[in-house]
Design a protein around this motif. Structure first.
Motif, PDB file in Angstrom:
ATOM      1  N   MET A  74      11.147  17.153 -10.666  1.00 32.90           N
ATOM      2  CA  MET A  74      10.937  15.925  -9.911  1.00 32.90           C
ATOM      3  C   MET A  74       9.561  15.925  -9.242  1.00 32.90           C
ATOM      4  N   ALA A  75       9.152  17.063  -8.693  1.00 36.58           N
ATOM      5  CA  ALA A  75       7.826  17.155  -8.067  1.00 36.58           C
ATOM      6  C   ALA A  75       6.728  16.927  -9.101  1.00 36.58           C
ATOM      7  N   ASP A  76       6.899  17.488 -10.298  1.00 32.17           N
ATOM      8  CA  ASP A  76       5.918  17.270 -11.366  1.00 32.17           C
ATOM      9  C   ASP A  76       5.847  15.794 -11.758  1.00 32.17           C
ATOM     10  N   ALA A  77       7.001  15.138 -11.808  1.00 29.99           N
ATOM     11  CA  ALA A  77       7.026  13.720 -12.167  1.00 29.99           C
ATOM     12  C   ALA A  77       6.331  12.870 -11.099  1.00 29.99           C
ATOM     13  N   ILE A  78       6.535  13.205  -9.841  1.00 28.08           N
ATOM     14  CA  ILE A  78       5.878  12.465  -8.761  1.00 28.08           C
ATOM     15  C   ILE A  78       4.371  12.631  -8.857  1.00 28.08           C
ATOM     16  N   ARG A  79       3.924  13.852  -9.072  1.00 34.27           N
ATOM     17  CA  ARG A  79       2.484  14.102  -9.201  1.00 34.27           C
ATOM     18  C   ARG A  79       1.903  13.402 -10.433  1.00 34.27           C
ATOM     19  N   GLU A  80       2.651  13.407 -11.526  1.00 32.91           N
ATOM     20  CA  GLU A  80       2.179  12.742 -12.744  1.00 32.91           C
ATOM     21  C   GLU A  80       2.080  11.230 -12.534  1.00 32.91           C
ATOM     22  N   ALA A  81       3.046  10.659 -11.828  1.00 35.70           N
ATOM     23  CA  ALA A  81       3.007   9.221 -11.541  1.00 35.70           C
ATOM     24  C   ALA A  81       1.811   8.893 -10.650  1.00 35.70           C
ATOM     25  N   GLN A  82       1.554   9.743  -9.656  1.00 34.29           N
ATOM     26  CA  GLN A  82       0.386   9.524  -8.799  1.00 34.29           C
ATOM     27  C   GLN A  82      -0.896   9.568  -9.619  1.00 34.29           C
ATOM     28  N   ALA A  83      -1.014  10.553 -10.480  1.00 33.63           N
ATOM     29  CA  ALA A  83      -2.221  10.682 -11.305  1.00 33.63           C
ATOM     30  C   ALA A  83      -2.385   9.485 -12.227  1.00 33.63           C
ATOM     31  N   LEU A 123       7.435   6.360  -1.762  1.00 32.81           N
ATOM     32  CA  LEU A 123       7.982   6.608  -3.096  1.00 32.81           C
ATOM     33  C   LEU A 123       8.364   5.311  -3.808  1.00 32.81           C
ATOM     34  N   ILE A 124       8.919   4.370  -3.064  1.00 31.28           N
ATOM     35  CA  ILE A 124       9.282   3.077  -3.656  1.00 31.28           C
ATOM     36  C   ILE A 124       8.024   2.355  -4.139  1.00 31.28           C
ATOM     37  N   ALA A 125       6.979   2.344  -3.313  1.00 30.63           N
ATOM     38  CA  ALA A 125       5.729   1.678  -3.702  1.00 30.63           C
ATOM     39  C   ALA A 125       5.094   2.369  -4.905  1.00 30.63           C
ATOM     40  N   LEU A 126       5.153   3.707  -4.941  1.00 31.06           N
ATOM     41  CA  LEU A 126       4.617   4.439  -6.090  1.00 31.06           C
ATOM     42  C   LEU A 126       5.392   4.095  -7.354  1.00 31.06           C
ATOM     43  N   ALA A 127       6.714   4.017  -7.243  1.00 33.73           N
ATOM     44  CA  ALA A 127       7.541   3.673  -8.402  1.00 33.73           C
ATOM     45  C   ALA A 127       7.214   2.261  -8.905  1.00 33.73           C
ATOM     46  N   LYS A 128       7.011   1.327  -7.983  1.00 33.11           N
ATOM     47  CA  LYS A 128       6.658  -0.039  -8.383  1.00 33.11           C
ATOM     48  C   LYS A 128       5.301  -0.073  -9.077  1.00 33.11           C
ATOM     49  N   ASP A 129       4.318   0.619  -8.502  1.00 29.04           N
ATOM     50  CA  ASP A 129       2.983   0.652  -9.113  1.00 29.04           C
ATOM     51  C   ASP A 129       3.026   1.313 -10.482  1.00 29.04           C
ATOM     52  N   PHE A 130       3.806   2.371 -10.604  1.00 29.01           N
ATOM     53  CA  PHE A 130       3.914   3.071 -11.880  1.00 29.01           C
ATOM     54  C   PHE A 130       4.578   2.179 -12.928  1.00 29.01           C
ATOM     55  N   GLU A 131       5.643   1.487 -12.553  1.00 34.33           N
ATOM     56  CA  GLU A 131       6.335   0.599 -13.490  1.00 34.33           C
ATOM     57  C   GLU A 131       5.439  -0.561 -13.916  1.00 34.33           C
ATOM     58  N   ARG A 132       4.661  -1.071 -12.998  1.00 30.59           N
ATOM     59  CA  ARG A 132       3.760  -2.177 -13.304  1.00 30.59           C
ATOM     60  C   ARG A 132       2.678  -1.742 -14.290  1.00 30.59           C
ATOM     61  N   LYS A 152       0.840  -1.191   0.000  1.00 29.22           N
ATOM     62  CA  LYS A 152       0.000   0.000   0.000  1.00 29.22           C
ATOM     63  C   LYS A 152       0.885   1.254   0.000  1.00 29.22           C
ATOM     64  N   VAL A 153       0.556   2.205  -0.851  1.00 29.16           N
ATOM     65  CA  VAL A 153       1.339   3.425  -0.978  1.00 29.16           C
ATOM     66  C   VAL A 153       0.831   4.447   0.036  1.00 29.16           C
ATOM     67  N   ASP A 154       1.751   5.038   0.752  1.00 31.46           N
ATOM     68  CA  ASP A 154       1.420   6.108   1.682  1.00 31.46           C
ATOM     69  C   ASP A 154       1.419   7.417   0.892  1.00 31.46           C
ATOM     70  N   TYR A 155       0.271   7.722   0.277  1.00 32.15           N
ATOM     71  CA  TYR A 155       0.196   8.876  -0.620  1.00 32.15           C
ATOM     72  C   TYR A 155       0.358  10.199   0.122  1.00 32.15           C
ATOM     73  N   GLU A 156       0.046  10.230   1.389  1.00 28.03           N
ATOM     74  CA  GLU A 156       0.247  11.454   2.148  1.00 28.03           C
ATOM     75  C   GLU A 156       1.738  11.782   2.234  1.00 28.03           C
ATOM     76  N   SER A 201       9.678   7.850 -14.863  1.00 30.01           N
ATOM     77  CA  SER A 201      10.289   6.731 -14.163  1.00 30.01           C
ATOM     78  C   SER A 201      11.684   7.089 -13.647  1.00 30.01           C
ATOM     79  N   ARG A 202      12.484   7.768 -14.471  1.00 28.02           N
ATOM     80  CA  ARG A 202      13.824   8.195 -14.041  1.00 28.02           C
ATOM     81  C   ARG A 202      13.739   9.144 -12.851  1.00 28.02           C
ATOM     82  N   GLN A 203      12.799  10.070 -12.914  1.00 26.42           N
ATOM     83  CA  GLN A 203      12.643  11.018 -11.812  1.00 26.42           C
ATOM     84  C   GLN A 203      12.198  10.303 -10.533  1.00 26.42           C
ATOM     85  N   LEU A 204      11.301   9.346 -10.668  1.00 26.56           N
ATOM     86  CA  LEU A 204      10.855   8.581  -9.493  1.00 26.56           C
ATOM     87  C   LEU A 204      12.004   7.793  -8.881  1.00 26.56           C
ATOM     88  N   LEU A 205      12.784   7.153  -9.731  1.00 20.33           N
ATOM     89  CA  LEU A 205      13.887   6.339  -9.221  1.00 20.33           C
ATOM     90  C   LEU A 205      14.927   7.183  -8.494  1.00 20.33           C
TER      91      LEU A 205
END
Length: 134
Positions: free
Chosen positions: A60-69, A117-126, A26-30, A86-90
């Protein structure tokens, strides 16, 4: 009834393991939003130094928000853009990077943000299609 006890224990163990893995994934989105906000604040503070360039923390902040969306909407991105995100998340969940933006290593906040962030990166890659080159 004694023949069913091992079977019941195995089934109960499998259910507990499944619930444990679901909770760990589970991703801690907060916490992820907290990291993105810290990056935006750092970019805003150093805006005067940028001379018209987009600050790397803002990228990097934009990439994180885009991955969340993308993960929330289960949306696939264009291949090149997905690679950029993906590069920005990693690079965002590296311990040294998180420490450089103000998250001390020995705190629960650091652990929550890094695992989120790790869980978000995994979900995004999947979610994103892989480019298979043979």
């Amino acid at each position: 009834m004694n023949n069913f006890e091992p079977l019941i224990l195995v089934i109960a163990g499998a259910i507990v393991f499944y619930l444990y893995r679901s909770h760990k994934r589970k991703v801690d989105y907060e916490s992820v939003c907290e990291v993105a906000q810290v990056l935006r604040d750092l970019a805003y503070r150093s805006e005067s130094e940028a001379n018209g360039k987009v600050h790397r923390h803002e990228v990097m902040a934009d990439a994180i928000r885009e991955a969340q969306a993308a993960v929330f909407a289960k949306r696939r991105l264009e291949s090149d853009y997905a690679n950029h995100v993906s590069r920005q998340l990693l690079s965002s969940f590296g311990p040294d990077f998180l420490e450089s933006i103000g998250f001390s290593r020995e705190t629960a906040r650091f652990s929550r943000c890094r695992s989120g962030l790790i869980a978000l990166a995994k979900d995004f890659e999947r979610l994103q299609p892989r480019n298979k080159q043979w």
